[in-house]
Design an enzyme around this catalytic site. Structure first.
Site, PDB file in Angstrom:
ATOM      1  N   ASN A 102       0.844  -1.202   0.000  1.00  0.00           N
ATOM      2  CA  ASN A 102       0.000   0.000   0.000  1.00  0.00           C
ATOM      3  C   ASN A 102       0.886   1.262   0.000  1.00  0.00           C
ATOM      4  O   ASN A 102       0.779   2.129   0.881  1.00  0.00           O
ATOM      5  CB  ASN A 102      -0.931  -0.019   1.209  1.00  0.00           C
ATOM      6  CG  ASN A 102      -2.167   0.829   0.986  1.00  0.00           C
ATOM      7  OD1 ASN A 102      -2.310   1.508  -0.043  1.00  0.00           O
ATOM      8  ND2 ASN A 102      -3.082   0.817   1.945  1.00  0.00           N
TER       9      ASN A 102
ATOM     10  N   HIS B 129      -8.352   2.695   9.034  1.00  0.00           N
ATOM     11  CA  HIS B 129      -8.903   1.481   8.440  1.00  0.00           C
ATOM     12  C   HIS B 129     -10.349   1.229   8.851  1.00  0.00           C
ATOM     13  O   HIS B 129     -11.105   0.647   8.069  1.00  0.00           O
ATOM     14  CB  HIS B 129      -8.042   0.270   8.827  1.00  0.00           C
ATOM     15  CG  HIS B 129      -6.884   0.050   7.906  1.00  0.00           C
ATOM     16  ND1 HIS B 129      -5.697   0.722   8.044  1.00  0.00           N
ATOM     17  CD2 HIS B 129      -6.730  -0.754   6.820  1.00  0.00           C
ATOM     18  CE1 HIS B 129      -4.855   0.341   7.091  1.00  0.00           C
ATOM     19  NE2 HIS B 129      -5.448  -0.547   6.339  1.00  0.00           N
TER      20      HIS B 129
END
Length: 325
Positions: A161, A192
């Site tokens: 990521n 998240h």
């Protein structure tokens, strides 16, 4: 509004996106070495076709691997009573690595496909390689080989990521004046979502990162004396990194507190305890860079300067002498 990244990213900078919208991104990226050498010829706009086809093909291959392997090694089996009670710890850790590795391709597919979508629209051009081929990795979000072959947590995180990690670094890590590592992991957990597994993963990841830094700071330079020792170090750190990553991200997959703590209890929190001991017991600082460089250089010279039954060594004044074996 970047509609191309609305589902799975990847994140991009505002300047890069505006340059793409205004049609200036090709010109900005032609500052590469190849472009300078061939500036006499006007280059056409590079085509993303090959890059898109390669990334889409990679997605299909990864999808097949994920479907085949994840069915054979389901993650939920890590907390099955029969497996936990009968299998030895090393067996369970090996199964953990394989089952978590089988989960990663679904993330690879999402990010690679998102990158291909942006490339198909013409976004992602990042100049030319030395051989003159166009490079479409401006907003690339992962490097699969570097992830699977990572020999440190830093190497793993730096290639997973990527665009979000850069954003976290610029927004939090570089600006935080106290405990930037802790602050960055906490922010990442909040970013998240609300599932408890995310917080268990990132709090564990913070501990693993601190332990990995302590080991690298105190141990790595001892293995730089020769290529065989470096290869040995790479193999050991690869295995340790992959097991630590799998152990850390298990709650991220389980999501909930029950199965996450059941898994950690089944392992007796052993990797947590090892990491904590490494952080507490290993020295916070190693020898000074000058002493370390001198020591490493001397060891390399003693190890490598061997010719025809004679050994070369360096005295305290830096003079090379010859000693017969």
């Amino acid at each position: 509004f970047n509609f191309m990244g609305i589902l799975a990213g990847p994140l991009c900078t505002y300047n890069d996106y505006v340059a793409f919208i205004e049609g200036l991104h090709y010109q900005r990226r032609r500052d590469s070495e190849y472009a300078k050498e061939s500036s006499a010829q006007k280059q056409p706009e590079p085509s993303p076709t090959n890059a898109v086809l390669e990334k889409v093909g990679t997605c299909f291959l990864l999808l097949v691997i994920h479907v085949a392997v994840s069915k054979t090694f389901p993650v939920a089996y890590n907390v099955e009573e029969s497996f936990v009670e009968t299998a030895p710890l090393l067996h369970r850790l090996l199964y953990l690595y394989v089952s978590l590795a089988a989960c990663r391709p679904k993330y690879y597919v999402a990010w690679t496909l998102a990158d291909a979508i942006n490339n198909a629209a013409g976004f992602g051009f990042n100049g030319y390689r030395k051989d003159g081929t166009p490079c479409w990795d401006l907003i690339q979000n992962l490097s699969i080989l570097k992830i699977e072959l990572a020999t440190s947590l830093k190497m793993f995180i730096d290639n997973w990521n990527i665009q979000t990690a850069l954003w976290l670094k610029e927004i939090c890590y570089d600006r935080c004046t106290a405990s930037p590592t802790v602050a960055t992991f906490v922010l990442s957990a909040v970013w998240h979502g609300v599932h408890p597994g995310y917080y268990l993963t990132f709090l564990t990841g913070m501990l693993m990162t601190l332990a990995a830094r302590a080991v690298r700071r105190n141990v790595r330079h001892h293995f730089l004396v020769s290529p065989p020792w470096r290869r040995c170090y790479d193999v050991v750190t690869w295995a340790a990194t992959q097991i630590a990553i799998s152990y850390t991200v298990a709650p991220f997959i389980f999501l909930y507190v029950g199965p996450s703590f059941k898994f950690y209890r089944s392992c007796w929190f052993c990797i947590h305890l090892v990491a904590l001991l490494l952080v507490l017991l290993l020295p916070k600082k190693r020898q000074t860079p000058l002493r370390e460089a001198t020591s490493t250089r001397s060891m390399l010279q003693k190890a490598e300067l061997q010719q025809n039954g004679s050994t070369f060594f360096v005295d305290s004044n830096g003079n090379q002498a010859k000693k017969m074996l």
